[in-house]
Design an enzyme around this catalytic site. Structure first.
Site, PDB file in Angstrom:
ATOM      1  N   THR A 129     -39.701 -22.203 -25.720  1.00 29.51           N
ATOM      2  CA  THR A 129     -38.821 -21.771 -26.820  1.00 29.51           C
ATOM      3  C   THR A 129     -38.132 -22.963 -27.474  1.00 29.51           C
ATOM      4  OG1 THR A 129     -38.450 -19.675 -25.723  1.00 29.51           O
ATOM      5  CG2 THR A 129     -36.846 -20.311 -27.404  1.00 29.51           C
ATOM      6  N   THR A 156     -26.366 -29.364 -28.333  1.00 31.72           N
ATOM      7  CA  THR A 156     -25.360 -29.224 -27.275  1.00 31.72           C
ATOM      8  C   THR A 156     -24.838 -30.592 -26.844  1.00 31.72           C
ATOM      9  OG1 THR A 156     -25.151 -28.656 -24.930  1.00 31.72           O
ATOM     10  CG2 THR A 156     -27.357 -29.100 -25.699  1.00 31.72           C
ATOM     11  N   GLU A 169     -24.736 -31.295 -23.835  1.00 28.80           N
ATOM     12  CA  GLU A 169     -25.399 -31.551 -22.551  1.00 28.80           C
ATOM     13  C   GLU A 169     -26.516 -32.587 -22.664  1.00 28.80           C
ATOM     14  OE1 GLU A 169     -25.909 -28.126 -20.034  1.00 28.80           O
ATOM     15  OE2 GLU A 169     -24.344 -27.030 -21.101  1.00 28.80           O
ATOM     16  N   PRO A 176     -18.216 -16.274  -8.331  1.00 23.60           N
ATOM     17  CA  PRO A 176     -18.853 -17.378  -7.591  1.00 23.60           C
ATOM     18  C   PRO A 176     -18.528 -18.737  -8.197  1.00 23.60           C
ATOM     19  CG  PRO A 176     -20.482 -16.223  -8.936  1.00 23.60           C
ATOM     20  CD  PRO A 176     -19.167 -15.547  -9.190  1.00 23.60           C
TER      21      PRO A 176
HETATM   22  P1  TYD Z   1     -21.925 -22.429 -17.507  1.00 28.00           P
HETATM   23  O1  TYD Z   1     -21.058 -21.388 -18.115  1.00 28.00           O
HETATM   24  O2  TYD Z   1     -23.190 -22.011 -16.852  1.00 28.00           O
HETATM   25  O3  TYD Z   1     -22.200 -23.487 -18.659  1.00 28.00           O
HETATM   26  P2  TYD Z   1     -22.838 -25.002 -18.551  1.00 28.00           P
HETATM   27  O4  TYD Z   1     -23.407 -25.216 -17.210  1.00 28.00           O
HETATM   28  O5  TYD Z   1     -23.871 -24.992 -19.613  1.00 28.00           O
HETATM   29  O6  TYD Z   1     -21.688 -25.913 -18.841  1.00 28.00           O
HETATM   30  O7  TYD Z   1     -21.075 -23.246 -16.455  1.00 28.00           O
HETATM   31  C1  TYD Z   1     -19.829 -23.797 -16.808  1.00 28.00           C
HETATM   32  C2  TYD Z   1     -19.201 -24.411 -15.561  1.00 28.00           C
HETATM   33  O8  TYD Z   1     -18.889 -23.357 -14.653  1.00 28.00           O
HETATM   34  C3  TYD Z   1     -20.106 -25.342 -14.802  1.00 28.00           C
HETATM   35  O9  TYD Z   1     -19.319 -26.377 -14.237  1.00 28.00           O
HETATM   36  C4  TYD Z   1     -20.696 -24.474 -13.714  1.00 28.00           C
HETATM   37  C5  TYD Z   1     -19.582 -23.515 -13.411  1.00 28.00           C
HETATM   38  N1  TYD Z   1     -20.009 -22.157 -12.971  1.00 28.00           N
HETATM   39  C6  TYD Z   1     -19.498 -21.622 -11.776  1.00 28.00           C
HETATM   40  O10 TYD Z   1     -18.700 -22.266 -11.061  1.00 28.00           O
HETATM   41  N2  TYD Z   1     -19.898 -20.366 -11.413  1.00 28.00           N
HETATM   42  C7  TYD Z   1     -20.766 -19.632 -12.164  1.00 28.00           C
HETATM   43  O11 TYD Z   1     -21.115 -18.483 -11.763  1.00 28.00           O
HETATM   44  C8  TYD Z   1     -21.272 -20.192 -13.366  1.00 28.00           C
HETATM   45  C9  TYD Z   1     -22.246 -19.419 -14.227  1.00 28.00           C
HETATM   46  C10 TYD Z   1     -20.863 -21.460 -13.746  1.00 28.00           C
END
Ligand code: TYD
Length: 337
Positions: free
Chosen positions: A98, A123, A125, A205
């Site tokens: 994609t 992004t 990232e 989590p």
């Molecule tokens: P996320 O929302 O997946 O965005 P990205 O990794 O693209 O920045 O994650 C944001 C932050 O939150 C990242 O440090 C990982 C953390 N996180 C958790 O601790 N628990 C979770 O369930 C998720 C989805 C992310």
């Protein structure tokens, strides 16, 4: 003006479509979206009957469908992407397909149809991670150092966009935003996941030590920034968009627990994400200086609005949180235990 928005049924794309429909009621908006698990047309209910809004169900990796949709289009704003890092860790193939192949197919069509602008939504990232304690931030000049399969696929697509500009003169712009959050956010990213889990009395989590930090931007500010880049941005340029806060996983959980009046026992520290980027942060002085952009919704206000919205739209998130999503989430949750 005829504008094609890819991924317009997604979280960020739909906010932008709603913004455009208000800002430019006379512009023809083509929402081109394949409706993956994360796409949902009900995000656009309020403008669905607008005479200048059109939805086309189509896949950006299908060259013929893209070619047909781009007929007579002046501008393309490319949101369509697979975006969840955890999913990219489990299976990168759809991200490459994609995000890389899909972007290439769009670029080819944009070239053929001589669009006046191709805006690529990227992004922060792609720049990789920062130390937690350092004051450093990335900007438009920072080297690309993507670390997750998701970030690598976005970096590859950025490179293709630049290559089409330098090689074929395609009038492109690119934006790099920090993490967006807000209404209609699919509940797999941390903020909507933790809000909906709290409302269901389910655990949140928290990965690893919970100290990895992100900068969060309210989604309507993002839409405003993209609109500014489209109307005033310089061709061939990238713009970083930031929210100017530094929030870790524990803080996200705490603010949501306080607002929902739920117990701290819902915080659950789980195994860390492999290759978990420690911190993202952007220096957004270029977009402020050149286009006068500053975010209007601070984190405190944005998170309050977001929690209120999830409280009032339980039906929406319960529906998107069921089915295929539920299976994914259970599998992912097992992996992090
Ligand atoms: P996320 O929302 O997946 O965005 P990205 O990794 O693209 O920045 O994650 C944001 C932050 O939150 C990242 O440090 C990982 C953390 N996180 C958790 O601790 N628990 C979770 O369930 C998720 C989805 C992310």
């Amino acid at each position: 003006m005829r504008i094609m928005v890819t991924g317009g049924a997604g979280f960020m794309g739909s906010d932008f479509v709603r913004y455009l429909a208000k800002e430019h009621p006379d512009w023809e908006i083509i929402n081109f979206d394949v409706l993956t698990y994360a796409g949902d047309l009900s995000r656009l209910n309020e403008i669905a009957s607008h005479p200048t809004y059109h939805f086309i169900k189509g896949d950006i990796t299908d060259p013929e469908a893209v070619d047909r949709a781009m007929e007579g289009v002046d501008m393309v704003v490319h949101f369509a992407a697979e975006t969840h890092v955890d999913r990219s860790i489990m299976d990168a193939s759809v991200f490459v397909r994609t995000n890389v192949l899909g972007t290439h197919i769009l670029l080819e069509a944009a070239r053929k149809h001589t669009v006046k602008r191709f805006h690529h939504v990227s992004t922060d990232e792609v720049y990789g991670e920062l130390d937690l304690e350092a004051n450093e931030k990335f900007n438009e000049e920072s080297p690309y150092r993507p670390r997750s399969p998701y970030a690598a696929s976005k970096a590859a697509s950025d490179h293709l966009v630049y290559a089409y500009h330098t090689t074929y003169g395609l009038p492109v712009t690119i934006s790099h935003s920090v993490n967006n959050y807000g209404v209609y956010h699919f509940p797999e990213k941390i903020i909507p996941l933790f809000i909906t889990n709290a409302l269901e009395d389910k655990p949140m989590p928290i990965y690893g030590d919970g100290l990895s930090a992100r900068d969060y931007l309210y989604v309507s500010d993002h839409s405003r920034a993209i609109h500014l880049i489209l109307t005033k941005g310089r061709i061939g340029e990238a713009y970083c968009i930031a929210g100017n806060n530094k929030t870790n996983g524990i803080q996200v959980a705490d603010v949501i627990l306080a607002a929902t009046n739920k117990p701290a026992t819902l915080k659950r520290f789980v195994k860390d994400r492999p290759g978990h980027d420690r911190r993202y942060a952007l220096d957004a002085s270029k977009i402020e200086r050149e286009l006068g952009f500053r975010p209007q919704v601070n984190f405190e206000e944005g998170i309050k609005r977001t929690i209120d919205w999830y409280r009032n739209n339980v039906e929406w998130w319960k529906r998107v949180k069921s089915g295929e999503y539920q299976k994914y989430y259970e599998r992912q949750y097992q992996l992090t235990k």
